[in-house]
Design a protein around this motif. Structure first.
Motif, short mmCIF file in Angstrom:
data_model
loop_
_atom_site.label_atom_id
_atom_site.label_comp_id
_atom_site.label_asym_id
_atom_site.label_seq_id
_atom_site.Cartn_x
_atom_site.Cartn_y
_atom_site.Cartn_z
N THR A 137 6.90 14.20 -0.82
CA THR A 137 7.48 13.46 -1.95
C THR A 137 6.88 13.96 -3.26
OG1 THR A 137 7.64 11.53 -0.51
CG2 THR A 137 7.99 11.17 -2.87
N PRO A 138 7.72 14.37 -4.22
CA PRO A 138 7.18 14.86 -5.50
C PRO A 138 6.38 13.77 -6.23
CG PRO A 138 9.52 15.40 -5.29
CD PRO A 138 9.19 14.46 -4.17
N ARG A 139 5.31 14.19 -6.87
CA ARG A 139 4.46 13.25 -7.63
C ARG A 139 5.28 12.46 -8.64
NH1 ARG A 139 -1.31 15.80 -9.11
NH2 ARG A 139 -1.75 16.88 -7.16
N PRO A 148 10.15 11.30 2.48
CA PRO A 148 9.58 10.47 3.56
C PRO A 148 8.59 9.40 3.07
CG PRO A 148 8.38 12.52 3.43
CD PRO A 148 9.44 12.58 2.34
N LEU A 149 8.61 9.11 1.78
CA LEU A 149 7.64 8.19 1.17
C LEU A 149 7.56 6.87 1.93
CD1 LEU A 149 5.75 7.85 -1.32
CD2 LEU A 149 7.70 6.81 -2.51
N GLN A 150 6.33 6.41 2.18
CA GLN A 150 6.12 5.16 2.91
C GLN A 150 5.22 4.19 2.14
OE1 GLN A 150 7.46 4.02 5.90
NE2 GLN A 150 8.81 5.77 5.55
N ALA A 159 -3.68 7.69 -4.11
CA ALA A 159 -3.08 7.86 -2.77
C ALA A 159 -3.05 9.34 -2.40
CB ALA A 159 -1.66 7.28 -2.75
N HIS A 160 -2.71 10.19 -3.36
CA HIS A 160 -2.66 11.64 -3.12
C HIS A 160 -4.02 12.16 -2.64
CE1 HIS A 160 -1.42 15.81 -3.70
NE2 HIS A 160 -2.50 16.00 -4.43
N GLN A 161 -5.10 11.67 -3.25
CA GLN A 161 -6.46 12.17 -2.93
C GLN A 161 -7.09 11.46 -1.75
OE1 GLN A 161 -8.27 11.57 -6.76
NE2 GLN A 161 -7.23 13.34 -7.67
N ILE A 190 0.84 -1.21 0.00
CA ILE A 190 0.00 0.00 0.00
C ILE A 190 0.87 1.25 0.00
CG2 ILE A 190 -1.70 1.29 1.36
CD1 ILE A 190 -2.58 -1.57 2.40
N LEU A 191 0.59 2.14 -0.95
CA LEU A 191 1.27 3.44 -1.04
C LEU A 191 0.58 4.42 -0.10
CD1 LEU A 191 3.09 5.62 -2.44
CD2 LEU A 191 1.30 5.77 -4.19
N VAL A 192 1.38 5.11 0.72
CA VAL A 192 0.83 6.07 1.69
C VAL A 192 1.17 7.49 1.24
CG1 VAL A 192 0.82 6.76 4.13
CG2 VAL A 192 1.20 4.34 3.51
N ASN A 193 0.19 8.37 1.25
CA ASN A 193 0.42 9.77 0.86
C ASN A 193 1.26 10.54 1.89
OD1 ASN A 193 0.07 12.10 -0.77
ND2 ASN A 193 -1.51 12.84 0.63
N ASP A 194 1.98 11.53 1.42
CA ASP A 194 2.63 12.49 2.32
C ASP A 194 2.65 13.83 1.58
OD1 ASP A 194 5.35 13.10 1.01
OD2 ASP A 194 5.36 10.90 1.05
N ASP A 195 3.08 14.88 2.29
CA ASP A 195 3.03 16.23 1.71
C ASP A 195 4.32 16.63 1.00
OD1 ASP A 195 0.47 16.56 2.63
OD2 ASP A 195 1.09 17.62 4.46
N VAL A 215 -2.44 5.20 -9.52
CA VAL A 215 -2.13 4.79 -8.14
C VAL A 215 -1.61 5.99 -7.34
CG1 VAL A 215 -0.56 3.37 -6.73
CG2 VAL A 215 -1.76 2.36 -8.69
N MET A 216 -0.70 6.77 -7.94
CA MET A 216 -0.16 7.95 -7.25
C MET A 216 -1.28 8.94 -6.92
SD MET A 216 0.65 11.32 -7.68
CE MET A 216 0.70 11.57 -9.46
N LEU A 217 -2.13 9.23 -7.90
CA LEU A 217 -3.20 10.21 -7.70
C LEU A 217 -4.24 9.74 -6.68
CD1 LEU A 217 -3.99 11.75 -11.22
CD2 LEU A 217 -3.22 12.95 -9.16
N PHE A 263 8.37 11.64 -8.57
CA PHE A 263 9.22 10.62 -7.95
C PHE A 263 8.40 9.39 -7.57
CE2 PHE A 263 11.41 8.49 -4.50
CZ PHE A 263 12.67 8.31 -5.06
N VAL A 264 7.18 9.61 -7.07
CA VAL A 264 6.30 8.49 -6.72
C VAL A 264 6.02 7.64 -7.97
CG1 VAL A 264 4.03 7.82 -5.81
CG2 VAL A 264 5.23 9.81 -4.84
N VAL A 265 5.73 8.31 -9.07
CA VAL A 265 5.46 7.61 -10.34
C VAL A 265 6.69 6.81 -10.78
CG1 VAL A 265 5.03 7.97 -12.82
CG2 VAL A 265 3.64 9.17 -11.11
N1 NFA Z 1 1.15 14.32 -1.98
C1 NFA Z 1 2.39 14.41 -2.74
C2 NFA Z 1 2.53 15.79 -3.36
O1 NFA Z 1 1.58 16.53 -3.43
C3 NFA Z 1 2.45 13.33 -3.84
C4 NFA Z 1 2.33 11.95 -3.30
C5 NFA Z 1 1.38 11.08 -3.83
C6 NFA Z 1 3.17 11.51 -2.28
C7 NFA Z 1 1.28 9.77 -3.33
C8 NFA Z 1 3.06 10.23 -1.77
C9 NFA Z 1 2.12 9.35 -2.33
N2 NFA Z 1 3.72 16.14 -3.84
#
Ligand code: NFA
Length: 98
Positions: free
Chosen positions: A30-32, A90-92, A57-59, A23-28, A53-55, A34-36
């Motif tokens: 990590t650049p989008r 800090p991506l988790q 988790a982001h939402q 499971i990908l966890v969002n944070d404020d 998947v990135m979007l 880089f997650v991709v």
């Molecule tokens: N929320 C991060 C951003 O706005 C992007 C992100 C998405 C990070 C999914 C972690 C997981 N840069």
């Protein structure tokens, strides 16, 4: 060995391994992009899958990346976390039974 014995033996031999979700966890931070990149490189998602998947988790806060046998799930999650950490992010990822 009787036919019944053979059947019993085969039954115990071919049990499917239990699968675990990564499971990908969002944070404020990590650049989008880089997650991709990580989702493509470590989890072999294509561009479209990685973006979704990135979007998600982001939402929503979390998103299931994929499912694997336990050791594979844990190795991939650890490698992905380590790669992000090396970049100062800090991506988790978490691993849990399906
Ligand atoms: N929320 C991060 C951003 O706005 C992007 C992100 C998405 C990070 C999914 C972690 C997981 N840069």
């Amino acid at each position: 060995m009787s036919e019944t014995d053979l059947k019993l033996k085969q039954k115990t031999k071919v049990q499917k391994p239990k699968l675990y979700k990564v499971i990908l966890v969002n944070d404020d931070y990590t650049p989008r992009e880089f997650v991709v990149l990580i989702l493509k490189a470590e989890f072999r998602l294509d561009m479209a899958q990685a973006e979704v998947v990135m979007l998600t988790a982001h939402q929503k806060g979390v998103c299931v990346v994929s499912v694997y046998p336990k050791d594979v799930a844990e190795t991939k999650a650890t490698r992905a976390i380590d790669a992000a950490s090396q970049m100062g992010y800090p991506l988790q990822f978490t691993v849990e039974p399906e």
